[in-house]
Motif scaffolding. Structure first.
Motif, mmCIF file in Angstrom:
data_model
loop_
_atom_site.group_PDB
_atom_site.id
_atom_site.type_symbol
_atom_site.label_atom_id
_atom_site.label_comp_id
_atom_site.label_asym_id
_atom_site.label_seq_id
_atom_site.Cartn_x
_atom_site.Cartn_y
_atom_site.Cartn_z
ATOM 1 N N GLN A 1 0.847 -1.181 0.000
ATOM 2 C CA GLN A 1 0.000 0.000 0.000
ATOM 3 C C GLN A 1 0.890 1.242 0.000
ATOM 4 O OE1 GLN A 1 -3.297 -0.123 -0.155
ATOM 5 N NE2 GLN A 1 -3.574 2.094 -0.173
ATOM 6 N N VAL A 2 0.656 2.137 -0.935
ATOM 7 C CA VAL A 2 1.414 3.377 -1.034
ATOM 8 C C VAL A 2 0.618 4.477 -0.356
ATOM 9 C CG1 VAL A 2 2.416 5.072 -2.570
ATOM 10 C CG2 VAL A 2 2.497 2.641 -3.172
ATOM 11 N N HIS A 3 1.243 5.141 0.566
ATOM 12 C CA HIS A 3 0.581 6.197 1.334
ATOM 13 C C HIS A 3 1.322 7.486 1.071
ATOM 14 C CE1 HIS A 3 -1.773 8.016 4.439
ATOM 15 N NE2 HIS A 3 -0.743 8.298 5.186
ATOM 16 N N LEU A 4 0.672 8.427 0.405
ATOM 17 C CA LEU A 4 1.305 9.684 0.023
ATOM 18 C C LEU A 4 0.747 10.824 0.863
ATOM 19 C CD1 LEU A 4 1.241 9.312 -3.866
ATOM 20 C CD2 LEU A 4 3.039 8.644 -2.271
ATOM 21 N N VAL A 5 1.638 11.557 1.489
ATOM 22 C CA VAL A 5 1.239 12.698 2.310
ATOM 23 C C VAL A 5 2.093 13.886 1.906
ATOM 24 C CG1 VAL A 5 1.022 13.636 4.626
ATOM 25 C CG2 VAL A 5 0.582 11.206 4.217
ATOM 26 N N TYR B 1 -0.548 18.172 -5.932
ATOM 27 C CA TYR B 1 -0.734 16.777 -5.551
ATOM 28 C C TYR B 1 0.529 15.977 -5.827
ATOM 29 C CZ TYR B 1 -5.699 17.962 -5.722
ATOM 30 O OH TYR B 1 -6.922 18.535 -5.516
ATOM 31 N N CYS B 2 0.875 15.139 -4.881
ATOM 32 C CA CYS B 2 1.929 14.165 -5.085
ATOM 33 C C CYS B 2 1.292 12.902 -5.667
ATOM 34 C CB CYS B 2 2.602 13.858 -3.749
ATOM 35 S SG CYS B 2 3.925 12.660 -3.835
ATOM 36 N N ALA B 3 1.998 12.275 -6.585
ATOM 37 C CA ALA B 3 1.458 11.076 -7.219
ATOM 38 C C ALA B 3 2.584 10.085 -7.482
ATOM 39 C CB ALA B 3 0.752 11.427 -8.524
ATOM 40 N N ALA B 4 2.208 8.823 -7.575
ATOM 41 C CA ALA B 4 3.175 7.760 -7.861
ATOM 42 C C ALA B 4 2.575 6.787 -8.846
ATOM 43 C CB ALA B 4 3.565 7.041 -6.581
ATOM 44 N N GLY B 5 3.428 6.234 -9.694
ATOM 45 C CA GLY B 5 2.951 5.278 -10.672
ATOM 46 C C GLY B 5 4.091 4.542 -11.313
ATOM 47 N N PHE B 6 3.750 3.830 -12.392
ATOM 48 C CA PHE B 6 4.760 3.100 -13.145
ATOM 49 C C PHE B 6 4.625 3.536 -14.587
ATOM 50 C CE2 PHE B 6 7.848 -0.254 -12.891
ATOM 51 C CZ PHE B 6 8.022 -0.605 -14.219
ATOM 52 N N TYR B 7 5.691 4.114 -15.121
ATOM 53 C CA TYR B 7 5.637 4.648 -16.477
ATOM 54 C C TYR B 7 7.007 4.558 -17.090
ATOM 55 C CZ TYR B 7 3.125 7.417 -19.976
ATOM 56 O OH TYR B 7 2.477 7.834 -21.100
ATOM 57 N N SER B 8 7.102 4.974 -18.355
ATOM 58 C CA SER B 8 8.361 4.770 -19.069
ATOM 59 C C SER B 8 9.221 6.023 -19.204
ATOM 60 C CB SER B 8 8.080 4.216 -20.464
ATOM 61 O OG SER B 8 7.221 5.089 -21.184
ATOM 62 N N SER C 1 7.012 18.629 0.211
ATOM 63 C CA SER C 1 7.547 17.295 0.494
ATOM 64 C C SER C 1 6.452 16.264 0.322
ATOM 65 C CB SER C 1 8.073 17.226 1.931
ATOM 66 O OG SER C 1 9.099 18.152 2.153
ATOM 67 N N CYS C 2 6.853 15.079 -0.069
ATOM 68 C CA CYS C 2 5.912 13.966 -0.223
ATOM 69 C C CYS C 2 6.590 12.728 0.341
ATOM 70 C CB CYS C 2 5.554 13.756 -1.685
ATOM 71 S SG CYS C 2 4.454 12.351 -1.970
ATOM 72 N N GLY C 3 6.005 12.171 1.379
ATOM 73 C CA GLY C 3 6.598 10.984 1.973
ATOM 74 C C GLY C 3 6.067 10.773 3.375
ATOM 75 N N PRO C 4 6.656 9.914 4.170
ATOM 76 C CA PRO C 4 7.817 9.103 3.843
ATOM 77 C C PRO C 4 7.504 7.784 3.146
ATOM 78 C CG PRO C 4 7.233 8.771 6.122
ATOM 79 C CD PRO C 4 6.261 9.770 5.580
ATOM 80 N N SER C 5 6.246 7.375 3.153
ATOM 81 C CA SER C 5 5.951 6.059 2.555
ATOM 82 C C SER C 5 5.615 6.210 1.088
ATOM 83 C CB SER C 5 4.774 5.415 3.304
ATOM 84 O OG SER C 5 5.082 5.283 4.656
ATOM 85 N N ALA C 6 6.510 6.834 0.352
ATOM 86 C CA ALA C 6 6.186 7.200 -1.016
ATOM 87 C C ALA C 6 6.678 6.192 -2.039
ATOM 88 C CB ALA C 6 6.779 8.563 -1.348
ATOM 89 N N TYR C 7 7.444 5.197 -1.619
ATOM 90 C CA TYR C 7 7.989 4.267 -2.590
ATOM 91 C C TYR C 7 7.363 2.890 -2.429
ATOM 92 C CZ TYR C 7 11.954 7.454 -3.414
ATOM 93 O OH TYR C 7 12.761 8.510 -3.741
ATOM 94 N N THR C 8 7.336 2.183 -3.487
ATOM 95 C CA THR C 8 6.942 0.800 -3.454
ATOM 96 C C THR C 8 7.513 0.132 -4.687
ATOM 97 O OG1 THR C 8 5.074 -0.736 -3.507
ATOM 98 C CG2 THR C 8 4.797 1.349 -4.624
ATOM 99 N N ASP C 9 7.614 -1.178 -4.656
ATOM 100 C CA ASP C 9 8.155 -1.886 -5.816
ATOM 101 C C ASP C 9 7.243 -1.781 -7.030
ATOM 102 O OD1 ASP C 9 9.598 -4.632 -3.891
ATOM 103 O OD2 ASP C 9 10.356 -2.632 -4.382
#
Length: 125
Positions: free
Chosen positions: A1-5, A96-103, A21-29
């Motif tokens: 679970q990715v939690h962005l704050v 907004y902070c965002a995370a994803g998988f892209y090229s 700032s965005c974190g701390p749980s901002a990374y995931t595999d």
């Protein structure tokens, strides 16, 4: 679970600076890119800056912020930052902070899987 704050928003006069700032749980595999998007009242959300994570990753910026904003990461802290300098009234928006998988480049917002709740940045003239 990715939690962005997100944190660091606020009010500033034109020409001033803020750091988001965005974190701390901002990374995931399951993600390889972190970014900042913004939405001004009455406008569509737009990509501002992204970084491909893991240390030394490529960065991409919207033309409107090039030379003024800098995105960076602190991998041990799993935190991503957006340093905003020479702020203009037109930078006023919810960021907004965002995370994803892209090229490559700034992913369209529909390609980002995780979103924070946003932080308001107000720049007065």
């Amino acid at each position: 679970q990715v939690h962005l704050v997100e944190s660091g928003g606020g009010s500033v006069q034109a020409g001033g600076s803020l750091r988001l700032s965005c974190g701390p749980s901002a990374y995931t595999d399951s993600t390889n890119v972190m970014g900042w998007y913004r939405q001004a009242p009455g406008k569509e959300r737009e990509g501002v800056a992204v970084i491909y994570t893991g240390g030394g990753g490529a960065t991409y910026y919207a033309d409107s912020v090039k030379g003024r904003f800098t995105i960076s990461e602190d991998p041990p802290k799993k935190t991503v930052y957006l340093q905003m300098n020479s702020l203009k009234p037109e930078d006023t928006a919810t960021y907004y902070c965002a995370a994803g998988f892209y090229s490559h480049s700034i992913p369209p917002d529909y390609a980002m899987d995780y979103w924070g709740k946003g932080t308001l940045v107000t720049v007065s003239s």
